[in-house]
Design an enzyme around this catalytic site. Structure first.
Site, mmCIF file in Angstrom:
data_model
loop_
_atom_site.group_PDB
_atom_site.id
_atom_site.type_symbol
_atom_site.label_atom_id
_atom_site.label_comp_id
_atom_site.label_asym_id
_atom_site.label_seq_id
_atom_site.Cartn_x
_atom_site.Cartn_y
_atom_site.Cartn_z
ATOM 1 N N GLY A 143 0.781 -1.242 0.000
ATOM 2 C CA GLY A 143 0.000 0.000 0.000
ATOM 3 C C GLY A 143 0.807 1.284 0.000
ATOM 4 O O GLY A 143 0.222 2.359 -0.093
ATOM 5 N N PHE A 188 3.725 2.299 -5.730
ATOM 6 C CA PHE A 188 3.169 3.128 -6.807
ATOM 7 C C PHE A 188 1.651 2.911 -6.952
ATOM 8 O O PHE A 188 0.847 3.816 -6.746
ATOM 9 C CB PHE A 188 3.928 2.784 -8.094
ATOM 10 C CG PHE A 188 3.444 3.478 -9.333
ATOM 11 C CD1 PHE A 188 3.099 4.822 -9.325
ATOM 12 C CD2 PHE A 188 3.377 2.781 -10.540
ATOM 13 C CE1 PHE A 188 2.678 5.463 -10.480
ATOM 14 C CE2 PHE A 188 2.961 3.410 -11.701
ATOM 15 C CZ PHE A 188 2.602 4.746 -11.667
ATOM 16 N N ASP A 246 7.468 -8.472 5.262
ATOM 17 C CA ASP A 246 7.701 -8.987 3.924
ATOM 18 C C ASP A 246 6.689 -10.098 3.650
ATOM 19 O O ASP A 246 6.547 -11.014 4.467
ATOM 20 C CB ASP A 246 9.132 -9.531 3.858
ATOM 21 C CG ASP A 246 9.551 -9.818 2.432
ATOM 22 O OD1 ASP A 246 8.675 -10.137 1.600
ATOM 23 O OD2 ASP A 246 10.769 -9.720 2.158
ATOM 24 N N SER A 269 -1.187 -8.873 -13.998
ATOM 25 C CA SER A 269 -0.610 -8.036 -15.047
ATOM 26 C C SER A 269 -0.955 -8.635 -16.399
ATOM 27 O O SER A 269 -1.089 -9.850 -16.539
ATOM 28 C CB SER A 269 0.899 -7.986 -14.888
ATOM 29 O OG SER A 269 1.475 -7.454 -16.060
ATOM 30 N N LYS A 294 3.791 -13.829 -12.911
ATOM 31 C CA LYS A 294 2.416 -13.349 -12.829
ATOM 32 C C LYS A 294 1.429 -14.421 -13.279
ATOM 33 O O LYS A 294 0.326 -14.531 -12.740
ATOM 34 C CB LYS A 294 2.253 -12.066 -13.663
ATOM 35 C CG LYS A 294 2.832 -10.838 -12.975
ATOM 36 C CD LYS A 294 2.129 -10.573 -11.652
ATOM 37 C CE LYS A 294 2.334 -9.169 -11.130
ATOM 38 N NZ LYS A 294 1.708 -8.922 -9.830
ATOM 39 N N PRO A 296 -3.776 -5.188 -15.257
ATOM 40 C CA PRO A 296 -3.552 -3.899 -15.919
ATOM 41 C C PRO A 296 -2.426 -3.988 -16.943
ATOM 42 O O PRO A 296 -1.509 -4.807 -16.806
ATOM 43 C CB PRO A 296 -3.187 -2.956 -14.781
ATOM 44 C CG PRO A 296 -2.734 -3.836 -13.677
ATOM 45 C CD PRO A 296 -3.418 -5.153 -13.841
#
Lengths: 486, 353
Positions: free
Chosen positions: B10, B13, B52, B121, B153, B175
């Site tokens: 959070g 980017f 982490d 992605s 991904k 995205p």
């Protein structure tokens, strides 16, 4: 007769000449009209069609027999209406009711009109309009009602614009006005034709449920012509470019034609092209709804010509100097592609969209918007004709699902593979280098055997003489070397 | 009672934009951020945890304590451009993206999380350089052998979608290339071409279309996905969905607009044929391989530059009601303005020292 400049042009652009010959030899009309069986008044109508329309008459004459006469008459009626609207010698007082009631005259026996100025180019059509009304009364009532309805709406719209003093002095004001004007003179035609196509069973009735599509068909053509004819209209003291657009680039509309404002004028014309381009994908969508070949050709040819014209006028400073138009050779190529199927029409659209995209320049304020508009057209074409099939790719991959192997194992495997690849590359490099070395040795050795003077060459090169000496010079250099001490 | 939402990554980017979007659109959500470190300026209405995601014990402890109703798992590792085409970073990328995701799923399932939204992605599909991707939709397969990022991904997405069941609804958002304020990869590297004098060169025809997504729009799509998974219908459950700005343009044009924002126009244009560029890339790879310095040019980057990659927005529209709120043009303007300020701040701090 072709002019000398035409001959010269096609001597250089041989491909275009080939297109013309191919079109004229191989184009086979889907339907042919049969003049012998036609009434004299109908023959006169077709003569007028030839005289008043350069581009539409041939496609109309190839239409399906069911629609041939209705659409030819529809064209002549609208041409008559347009001839009244265009004529500046008719007073507003006379013009207004004439435009608004024109639809009623279409069925009146013997109706004609000779009030046009002597220079109005299509005045003869109205003088002999009784032939049109005569034939119009013979066509099916459903078609007649559609044509009358559109003629009424168009007549009222034209009269509204004529009565608008503001419009007469300043031309079109906002983009909304521009769209409305184009709706009256072109969008309504799209509407009328669509209703005729559907009524005759030659098009998908779904087209009527998406009015935006037929509107785009008309607007794309009209807006493109308005951009192309800017100079001609300006000379006739008319302008259709909306103030909302041109005022962003110049202070007065006339400034667009001044050579010192070339950049501003080009940017202004790009914005006009952008506005027109927004309709392109919907035109392709519309064409997908046409079933019958002759109807498809009739609708598709003007659209393909429009995208080609749009490319021609895009960032073309000549539009402000003279009338620009597509060459006949190019027109024939486009017609050949547009009289087959939608996929080829899409190809034409994609091709000209890419050409527009190539001419687009980042200094244009609408650069990105034009780029996005071009992308949208390509994406639309891709959506109806996908260039790849994901199913085949899945098959090719053998439907292997993603394999989340633990990182360490996979990494060890990868490492081994990388190591192997590394040695492969080393061997490959060594082999290439070795071959090059042997070849070089052979070539240098042969040259040496034939008496090449490497000592002289190297020495001269090290002195910076890189060009080859002439024969005599070379001899004297060698002499110098061999008898240096003498 | 407030809906408890845990957002991993959070402070990154995309993550920071998701937090902002959640705060403004759902003030009733109680948000906790889990990231490697605290942000420079923590928000008063957000709780922070540091840790982490690759550490299962830690993640389990945090999730168990918070018992969130919603998890937005956006923490991930995108290799820098230099590492994108190599396999050096494979372990690290795989560790964060795949093992990290598995940890989050395990922990979430154990405490009865209801909605799990994961930031995937488009690379899960498009990193496989053997194909072109014009207007791809979700029927296209993900690829198991592509680039390290795309592979990770694809593998993680399979885990996320397989975890979807009647108790926990999951979905993957894919995205396309992201840009926006705070971007350290795309706009900065395009801007850097100006200094390097690389702006006149175009590889290939320059016709290939490409997708970008403004980061704020991606954040919106996450909120929509959470709303969907919490709704009765849960139409997005178990689905992977492409997210983009739905304005495909050429990569070249995107660059030209960025350069234009910085007042630069390429003085001339040179087209480099793909074959020559690929050969140069290959030679560059050899040089890199021999010298060991990081890759700047490679066959991969050439293929990236000439590839067609854009997706259909159909499914996002249908399932999520997603529509990009910020257009590319506005997005580029915002991003370039922010990057110019960042550059200015950097210069100022450099001249002080």
């Amino acid at each position: 007769m072709p002019t000398a400049s035409d001959v010269l042009y096609y001597a250089i652009h041989f491909n275009e000449l080939r297109n013309i010959i191919q079109w004229q030899t191989w184009h086979d009309p889907v339907h042919n009209r049969n003049p012998e069986k036609e009434a004299p008044s109908l023959q006169i109508c077709f003569d007028f069609l030839d005289k008043t329309s350069r581009s539409f008459s041939s496609v109309i004459k190839e239409l399906h027999p069911e629609l041939l006469v209705p659409i030819a008459l529809f064209y002549l009626i609208l041409r008559g209406l347009d001839t009244i609207e265009d004529d500046m010698t008719i007073s507003l007082k006379e013009k207004d009711p004439l435009l608004r009631q024109f639809y009623q005259n279409t069925e009146k026996e013997g109706w004609n009109y000779n009030g046009n100025g002597p220079n109005e180019k299509d005045r003869e059509l109205l003088v002999q309009f009784q032939n049109v009304t005569e034939e119009f009364r013979k066509i099916k009532p459903v078609y007649r009602d559609i044509i009358k309805d559109v003629t009424e709406k168009m007549g009222n719209g034209m009269a509204d614009f004529c009565a608008n003093a503001e419009h007469n002095i300043n031309g079109v004001d906002t983009i909304d006005d521009y769209d409305l004007y184009c709706h009256y003179v072109a969008g309504l035609v799209g509407n009328g034709l669509t209703r005729l196509f559907v009524e005759s069973g030659l098009a998908n009735p779904m087209l009527l449920q998406r009015p935006q599509l037929q509107e785009s068909m008309g607007l794309f053509l009209q807006k493109t012509n308005i951009i192309r004819d800017v100079k001609e209209d300006h000379d006739d003291k008319r302008s259709f470019w909306p103030k909302e657009i041109w005022s962003k680039h110049v202070d007065n509309f006339e400034d667009l034609f001044e050579p010192q404002n070339k950049e501003a004028a080009l940017n202004c014309s790009s914005e006009m092209v952008l506005n027109s381009l927004a309709h392109a994908d919907q035109c392709l969508f519309y064409l997908a709804g046409l079933k019958e070949q002759s109807v498809f050709n009739f609708a598709a040819i003007p659209q393909s010509m429009a995208i080609a014209t749009l490319e021609l006028v895009f960032r073309n400073p000549n539009i402000f100097k003279r009338n620009v138009k597509i060459t006949k050779g190019e027109a024939c190529r486009i017609m050949m592609k547009s009289t087959q199927n939608l996929q080829l029409v899409c190809e034409i659209f994609r091709q000209f969209t890419r050409k527009i995209h190539k001419k687009n320049t980042p200094r244009d304020p609408n650069f990105l918007k034009i780029s996005i508009a071009c992308g949208k057209i390509e994406q639309f074409i891709e959506s109806i004709y996908p260039s790849q099939d994901p199913k085949k790719i899945i098959e090719a991959q053998g439907a292997a699902p993603p394999d989340p192997t633990p990182a360490s194992e996979a990494e060890a495997k990868n490492k081994a593979m990388a190591e192997e690849a590394k040695w492969d590359t080393i061997y490959l490099l060594a082999a290439v280098m070795g071959t090059l070395f042997i070849l070089s040795c052979l070539m240098i050795g042969t040259a040496y055997l034939f008496g090449a003077r490497f000592d002289v060459a190297l020495d001269q090169l090290s002195k910076g003489k890189l060009s080859k000496p002439s024969g005599d010079e070379a001899q004297s250099i060698i002499q110098d070397y061999d008898h240096g001490e003498l | 009672m407030a809906i408890s939402v845990l957002i991993t990554g959070g402070t990154g980017f995309v993550g920071a934009f998701i937090v902002d979007a959640a705060l403004s659109q759902h003030p009733e959500w109680a948000i906790t951020v889990l990231d490697l470190r605290l942000p420079e300026t923590p928000k008063s209405n957000v709780a922070y945890e540091t840790g982490d995601v690759t550490d299962l014990t830690l993640v389990t402890a945090i999730v168990d304590r918070l018992k969130p109703k919603v998890v937005v798992h956006t923490a991930g590792l995108v290799p820098e451009l230099a590492g994108r085409y190599g396999r050096k970073l494979r372990n690290r990328v795989w560790g964060v993206n795949v093992n990290g995701t598995q940890n989050m799923l395990t922990a979430a399932k154990a405490v009865g999380v209801e909605a799990f939204v994961w930031t995937g992605s488009c690379c899960a599909v498009t990193d496989d350089m053997r194909y072109q991707y014009p207007n791809v939709d979700e029927t296209w397969p993900t690829s198991t052998t592509s680039l390290i990022y795309g592979e990770s991904k694809a593998a993680a997405e399979a885990l996320v979608l397989a975890a979807n069941d009647s108790s926990m609804a999951t979905c993957s958002l894919r995205p396309s290339v992201l840009f926006g304020p705070g971007d350290h990869q795309l706009v900065p590297s395009i801007h850097h071409c100006i200094v390097k004098g690389e702006t006149p060169f175009i590889i290939g025809s320059g016709d290939n279309l490409w997708d970008v997504t403004y980061v704020g729009n991606v954040a919106d799509s996450h909120i929509l996905a959470v709303e969907n998974l919490l709704s009765k219908e849960k139409t997005a459950a178990g689905e992977a969905i492409f997210i983009s700005n739905e304005q495909p343009i050429t990569f070249r044009d995107f660059c030209l607009v960025v350069w234009k924002e910085f007042g630069h126009f390429p003085p001339f244009e040179v087209h480099i044929p793909v074959a020559i560029a690929a050969l140069t890339g290959l030679i560059a790879e050899w040089v890199t391989w021999i010298t060991g310095s990081p890759i700047t040019l490679s066959r991969g980057s050439v293929l990236d530059a000439v590839g067609i990659r854009y997706c259909s927005g159909e499914k996002a529209r249908m399932l999520l009601g997603y529509k990009p709120r910020v257009g590319i043009e506005e997005g580029i303007r915002i991003s370039c303005k922010e990057y110019a300020q960042r550059l200015k701040a950097n210069n100022a701090s450099q001249s002080k020292t």
